[in-house]
Scaffold this active site. Sequence first.
Site, mmCIF file in Angstrom:
data_model
loop_
_atom_site.group_PDB
_atom_site.id
_atom_site.type_symbol
_atom_site.label_atom_id
_atom_site.label_comp_id
_atom_site.label_asym_id
_atom_site.label_seq_id
_atom_site.Cartn_x
_atom_site.Cartn_y
_atom_site.Cartn_z
ATOM 1 N N THR A 50 0.863 -1.182 0.000
ATOM 2 C CA THR A 50 0.000 0.000 0.000
ATOM 3 C C THR A 50 0.894 1.226 0.000
ATOM 4 O O THR A 50 2.042 1.174 0.414
ATOM 5 C CB THR A 50 -0.940 0.058 1.223
ATOM 6 O OG1 THR A 50 -0.163 -0.002 2.416
ATOM 7 C CG2 THR A 50 -1.953 -1.062 1.215
ATOM 8 N N ASP A 51 0.354 2.320 -0.469
ATOM 9 C CA ASP A 51 1.074 3.585 -0.482
ATOM 10 C C ASP A 51 0.797 4.356 0.797
ATOM 11 O O ASP A 51 -0.037 3.960 1.620
ATOM 12 C CB ASP A 51 0.649 4.419 -1.689
ATOM 13 C CG ASP A 51 1.082 3.805 -3.012
ATOM 14 O OD1 ASP A 51 2.162 3.192 -3.036
ATOM 15 O OD2 ASP A 51 0.341 3.946 -3.993
ATOM 16 N N ARG A 52 1.474 5.472 0.942
ATOM 17 C CA ARG A 52 1.276 6.359 2.093
ATOM 18 C C ARG A 52 -0.209 6.716 2.223
ATOM 19 O O ARG A 52 -0.884 6.978 1.235
ATOM 20 C CB ARG A 52 2.103 7.630 1.871
ATOM 21 C CG ARG A 52 2.037 8.631 2.982
ATOM 22 C CD ARG A 52 2.841 9.868 2.644
ATOM 23 N NE ARG A 52 4.227 9.552 2.322
ATOM 24 C CZ ARG A 52 5.215 9.508 3.219
ATOM 25 N NH1 ARG A 52 4.956 9.756 4.479
ATOM 26 N NH2 ARG A 52 6.433 9.215 2.836
#
Length: 75
Positions: A50-52
Amino acid sequence: MFRLLVGFSYDGSLFTGFQRGNGNRSVEDEIQNCMDQFSLGINLRCASRTDRNVSALNNFLTLDFSGRGDFYGIK
């Protein structure tokens, strides 16, 4: 050696993403830091990214434990 399957979820607003080394506080870094506190000699594997600021629900990872195979009574 034995393998433990762990299910988890997290609030992404608290992390820089899942993958270790992507910032100051990734989910993978935090899990690894917790395991290192117990000196368990584990290998963490996860198929998640997942990204930030992206939250996750129902993720899974495996923890491979070296040693005699007794972790809080699990054999």
